[in-house]
Design a protein around this motif. Structure first.
Motif, PDB file in Angstrom:
ATOM      1  N   GLU A 119       0.824  -1.220   0.000  1.00  0.00           N
ATOM      2  CA  GLU A 119       0.000   0.000   0.000  1.00  0.00           C
ATOM      3  C   GLU A 119       0.854   1.265   0.000  1.00  0.00           C
ATOM      4  OE1 GLU A 119      -2.741  -3.169   1.241  1.00  0.00           O
ATOM      5  OE2 GLU A 119      -0.823  -2.568   2.093  1.00  0.00           O
ATOM      6  N   SER A 156      -7.226  11.344   5.784  1.00  0.00           N
ATOM      7  CA  SER A 156      -8.382  11.134   4.910  1.00  0.00           C
ATOM      8  C   SER A 156      -8.868  12.440   4.310  1.00  0.00           C
ATOM      9  CB  SER A 156      -9.522  10.465   5.693  1.00  0.00           C
ATOM     10  OG  SER A 156      -9.139   9.189   6.145  1.00  0.00           O
ATOM     11  N   ASP A 186      -5.686  12.431  -1.212  1.00  0.00           N
ATOM     12  CA  ASP A 186      -6.663  11.854  -2.135  1.00  0.00           C
ATOM     13  C   ASP A 186      -6.588  10.331  -2.167  1.00  0.00           C
ATOM     14  OD1 ASP A 186      -7.477  14.439  -2.937  1.00  0.00           O
ATOM     15  OD2 ASP A 186      -5.786  14.550  -4.332  1.00  0.00           O
ATOM     16  N   ASP A 187      -5.875   9.735  -1.227  1.00  0.00           N
ATOM     17  CA  ASP A 187      -5.640   8.295  -1.245  1.00  0.00           C
ATOM     18  C   ASP A 187      -6.803   7.528  -0.622  1.00  0.00           C
ATOM     19  OD1 ASP A 187      -2.915   8.543  -2.302  1.00  0.00           O
ATOM     20  OD2 ASP A 187      -2.479   9.445  -0.347  1.00  0.00           O
ATOM     21  N   ASP A 188      -6.930   6.232  -0.999  1.00  0.00           N
ATOM     22  CA  ASP A 188      -8.007   5.420  -0.443  1.00  0.00           C
ATOM     23  C   ASP A 188      -7.658   4.961   0.971  1.00  0.00           C
ATOM     24  OD1 ASP A 188      -6.299   3.184  -0.614  1.00  0.00           O
ATOM     25  OD2 ASP A 188      -7.026   2.665  -2.606  1.00  0.00           O
ATOM     26  N   PHE A 189      -8.617   4.281   1.613  1.00  0.00           N
ATOM     27  CA  PHE A 189      -8.474   3.947   3.031  1.00  0.00           C
ATOM     28  C   PHE A 189      -7.271   3.058   3.300  1.00  0.00           C
ATOM     29  CE2 PHE A 189      -9.231   1.216   6.703  1.00  0.00           C
ATOM     30  CZ  PHE A 189      -9.466   2.155   7.685  1.00  0.00           C
TER      31      PHE A 189
END
Length: 259
Positions: free
Chosen positions: A65, A172, A176-179
């Motif tokens: 990730e 968050s 702009d990244d996802d969880f």
């Protein structure tokens, strides 16, 4: 002694999972160290030192990730390191009695943050992203976010329960990244804050190293397993259950400190 070691390994494992999924390791690891007889400040210092192990485990488990995000993460980690020094020095210099009276409210705050962290974050993020289109607003948002990470680093160095939630919510909003990516970054930032605080503690106070090792073993394993769980579990239900536990613990420590 064997039962104590097994108890701390088990508590560390559960705390490691909570650290890497919900950011609330201290809701398990701190009371566990109190339960084996450590006074509040020494328990907190030992807890912070032990949490380094969950940071190592969760970082190793989250490498996929984190790919492509190391430059951005380096800045955030640097700010967290400065904050960790400030928070750890505040803990050492403050009277132990004041820390014991503050802790229940910090745990209440952690539970409240956990409940609210999933609410309206998306709306807030959208408003901030729209504001970024304006150069002046963009500069203000950047500075505010940097101070936010600095504050979270200081809070982590002082106590830490809920620090992961603060980092998670903040990232968050400002990224702009996802969880999955944000959670992985949160784990590294928390690791950095705990590490620098531990270095300060080594020179300025006492750490119960004989409890750090078994707790650390459990935290490392739990920290490694946590990011894997995040990929498959319903985070909303997990957050609700942990928040209830936080309020229960806060009430218990409040009664102990004030009555």
């Amino acid at each position: 002694m064997v039962l104590t070691i097994l108890f701390l390994i088990g508590a560390g494992f559960l705390a490691g999972i909570l650290a890497s999924t919900a950011g609330l390791a201290s809701l398990v690891s701190y009371p566990a160290l109190l339960a084996v007889g450590l006074p509040p400040v020494i328990a907190n210092v030992t807890n912070t030192t032990s949490l380094i192990f969950t940071g190592i485990g969760s970082t190793v488990s989250s490498l996929r990730e984190l790919r492509g995000h190391w430059r951005q993460l380096t800045l955030y980690v640097s700010l967290a390191l400065v904050g960790g020094i400030i928070g750890s020095l505040a803990l050492i210099l403050a009277p132990e009695s004041s820390f014991e009276k503050i802790v229940p409210f910090l745990i209440f705050l952690a539970g409240a943050l956990l409940i609210s962290s999933g609410r309206r974050t998306g709306d807030t993020a959208q408003r901030i992203k729209a504001a970024k289109m304006h150069p002046k607003k963009h500069a203000i948002i950047q500075v505010a976010s940097y101070f936010g990470i600095l504050f979270v680093g200081a809070y982590g160095g002082y106590f830490g329960a809920g620090a992961g939630i603060l980092i998670l919510s903040l990232l968050s909003i400002i990224t702009d990244d996802d969880f999955l990516v944000v959670n992985a970054m949160k784990n590294v930032i928390g690791f950095a804050s705990n590490l620098i605080a531990t270095i300060v503690f080594i020179f300025r106070t006492r750490i119960a190293w004989h409890f750090v090792i078994p707790m650390g073993i459990g935290l490392f394993i739990g920290g490694y397993v946590g990011p894997i769980i995040v990929r498959h579990i319903n985070i909303t239900i997990l957050r609700a259950l942990i928040a209830l536990a936080a309020f229960g613990l806060g009430i218990t420590l409040f009664i102990k400190a004030y009555f």
